[in-house]
Motif scaffolding. Structure first.
Motif, PDB file in Angstrom:
ATOM      1  N   GLY A  54      24.256  43.417  54.824  1.00  0.00           N
ATOM      2  CA  GLY A  54      23.281  43.998  55.674  1.00  0.00           C
ATOM      3  C   GLY A  54      23.233  44.109  57.080  1.00  0.00           C
ATOM      4  N   THR A  55      24.433  43.925  57.797  1.00  0.00           N
ATOM      5  CA  THR A  55      24.398  43.614  58.911  1.00  0.00           C
ATOM      6  C   THR A  55      25.183  44.658  59.816  1.00  0.00           C
ATOM      7  N   PHE A  61      27.421  37.534  65.288  1.00  0.00           N
ATOM      8  CA  PHE A  61      26.632  36.610  65.027  1.00  0.00           C
ATOM      9  C   PHE A  61      26.204  36.782  63.528  1.00  0.00           C
ATOM     10  N   GLY A  62      25.683  37.988  63.405  1.00  0.00           N
ATOM     11  CA  GLY A  62      25.016  38.325  61.954  1.00  0.00           C
ATOM     12  C   GLY A  62      25.990  38.013  60.854  1.00  0.00           C
ATOM     13  N   LEU A  63      27.239  38.547  61.007  1.00  0.00           N
ATOM     14  CA  LEU A  63      28.249  38.312  60.245  1.00  0.00           C
ATOM     15  C   LEU A  63      28.724  36.685  59.936  1.00  0.00           C
ATOM     16  N   LEU A  64      28.505  36.114  60.953  1.00  0.00           N
ATOM     17  CA  LEU A  64      28.875  34.707  60.548  1.00  0.00           C
ATOM     18  C   LEU A  64      27.925  33.975  60.062  1.00  0.00           C
ATOM     19  N   LEU A  65      26.418  34.289  60.249  1.00  0.00           N
ATOM     20  CA  LEU A  65      25.401  33.637  59.635  1.00  0.00           C
ATOM     21  C   LEU A  65      25.492  33.703  58.112  1.00  0.00           C
ATOM     22  N   ASN A  66      25.808  35.108  57.592  1.00  0.00           N
ATOM     23  CA  ASN A  66      25.983  35.273  56.343  1.00  0.00           C
ATOM     24  C   ASN A  66      27.297  34.927  55.702  1.00  0.00           C
ATOM     25  N   ASN A  84      22.903  31.516  52.892  1.00  0.00           N
ATOM     26  CA  ASN A  84      23.735  32.308  53.121  1.00  0.00           C
ATOM     27  C   ASN A  84      23.285  33.486  52.456  1.00  0.00           C
ATOM     28  N   VAL A  85      23.953  34.574  52.693  1.00  0.00           N
ATOM     29  CA  VAL A  85      23.539  35.701  51.715  1.00  0.00           C
ATOM     30  C   VAL A  85      23.819  35.750  50.468  1.00  0.00           C
ATOM     31  N   HIS A  86      23.073  36.080  49.601  1.00  0.00           N
ATOM     32  CA  HIS A  86      23.597  36.094  48.058  1.00  0.00           C
ATOM     33  C   HIS A  86      24.698  36.998  47.794  1.00  0.00           C
ATOM     34  N   ALA A  87      25.169  36.653  46.548  1.00  0.00           N
ATOM     35  CA  ALA A  87      26.150  37.434  46.061  1.00  0.00           C
ATOM     36  C   ALA A  87      25.728  38.722  45.848  1.00  0.00           C
ATOM     37  N   LEU A  88      26.667  39.839  45.682  1.00  0.00           N
ATOM     38  CA  LEU A  88      26.054  41.237  45.137  1.00  0.00           C
ATOM     39  C   LEU A  88      26.036  41.323  43.680  1.00  0.00           C
ATOM     40  N   PRO A  89      25.236  41.684  43.294  1.00  0.00           N
ATOM     41  CA  PRO A  89      24.907  41.866  41.810  1.00  0.00           C
ATOM     42  C   PRO A  89      25.847  42.997  41.350  1.00  0.00           C
TER      43      PRO A  89
END
Length: 368
Positions: A54-55, A61-66, A84-89
């Protein structure tokens, strides 16, 4: 956006050549500090991770945070809360492999982080799973990229020496049809993450909106990185000179700054094993000029000569006798390389026919 990086009080280990520990605060105006910027993905992987996390596509920086907890090299990026970002369902196998939370890769080509499981190589979907190898795949519009790189790596081992080249082999990966080049990571020693910095990071070259910053340099400037930071500069300059000459002979018009790196060794930073070797002149869509400037210009391959490459070697600090000896050795090894001894059944439209034709023509101009 401007960026400020600050070493914690009491921290004593330098994390990057461009972020010396003697300066506790580092600033970069107009974007993310290039060292961190170049940890992020490009091309195929970037698009998928941006959508999944969702970046915006340009939000490094948003990509690296995830996805930056486990990057190439020793540095990782974590959000302040450590998540971190959660895995895609319900993601399909391709999306699941590309968007595994906390992990990312630089580079344009379609690639996954994988490891050897009980049923062969499989994607590393979770941070707790090992990610010992990188699997690289063909593109639909260029169905021989993987075979081309495999041939280039085998040829490089014969010409430059086995220990100078990354370990890789052709194989398959669970969840993806077709062949893959499975490359063993040299920035990992068991569970230890080794410091690895490419030359675009070290030279603080912003990636650019079109990801072309890695081409804005010269091979002389790249050699300057080795002179400044290698713990065995003369040895590594000679290795670098031979590697540049090899890339020019095989017709690699994509040997840019990110294709050269310094790797952490016991004795300090050293030129890493060679990787991302490809004969791009096989494909008409690639430029027919070298990726980085030599003696002030990005020259067409058909204008390269032994005199020019010899002058380049001397200009980076090598003795004329060492330069001449190195080129003579390369000439003999290219001439006798088993990797170019294809069977008689190879057809004219087989990419290997064009590959060998390019190598022989370039070797005649550059090494003779």
């Amino acid at each position: 956006m401007d960026t400020r990086f600050v070493y914690d009080e009491g921290w004593s280990q330098e994390i990057a050549c461009a972020l010396p520990i003697g300066t506790r605060e580092h600033f970069w105006r107009g974007g993310l500090i290039p060292f961190f910027e170049h940890l992020g993905p490009e091309g195929w992987l970037r698009g998928r991770q941006a959508r999944a996390g969702g970046t915006p596509d340009q939000d490094d920086f948003g990509l690296l945070l995830n996805y930056g907890a486990d990057c190439i090299g020793a540095v990782g990026i974590l959000p302040e809360d450590g998540t971190n970002v959660h895995a895609l369902p319900d993601a399909d196998p391709v999306e699941e492999a590309a968007t595994a939370p906390g992990r990312t890769l630089s580079g344009v080509q379609k690639k996954w982080l994988v490891y050897r499981g009980e049923q062969g190589f499989q994607p590393a979907h979770k941070l707790e799973e090992p990610a010992t190898h990188i699997a690289k795949f063909n593109r639909t519009d260029q169905p021989t990229l993987v075979q081309n790189e495999d041939l280039s790596l085998r040829l490089a081992r014969e010409v430059l020496g086995k220990h100078e080249i990354t370990s890789a082999h052709l194989g398959t990966v669970r969840g993806e049809d077709g062949i893959a080049l499975i490359v063993e990571r040299f920035d990992r020693l068991g569970t230890v993450r080794l410091r690895l910095e490419d030359f675009a990071q070290i030279l603080e070259r912003p990636r650019g909106r079109e990801f072309d910053g890695k081409y804005h340099s010269s091979y002389e400037e790249a050699a300057g990185v080795i002179q400044r930071f290698s713990s065995r500069a003369i040895i590594d300059l000679n290795r670098f000179f031979r590697l540049v000459a090899f890339n020019l002979v095989i017709g690699n018009a994509d040997a840019h700054l990110k294709n050269f790196s310094l790797l952490e060794r016991e004795e300090g930073l050293r030129l890493s094993p060679s990787y991302d070797l490809l004969n791009t002149l096989v494909y008409p869509k690639y430029d027919a000029n070298v990726a980085l400037a030599i003696d002030g210009a990005k020259r067409p391959f058909d204008t390269l000569s032994r005199d020019l490459i010899s002058s380049f070697g001397v200009s980076i600090g090598l003795q004329p006798r060492a330069v001449a000896s190195g080129l003579d050795q390369l000439r003999k090894r290219f001439a006798n390389a088993p990797a170019l001894d294809f069977p008689g059944s190879v057809q004219p439209d087989d990419f290997r026919s064009r590959y060998r034709e390019v190598v022989r023509a370039n070797a005649e101009r550059i090494l003779t």
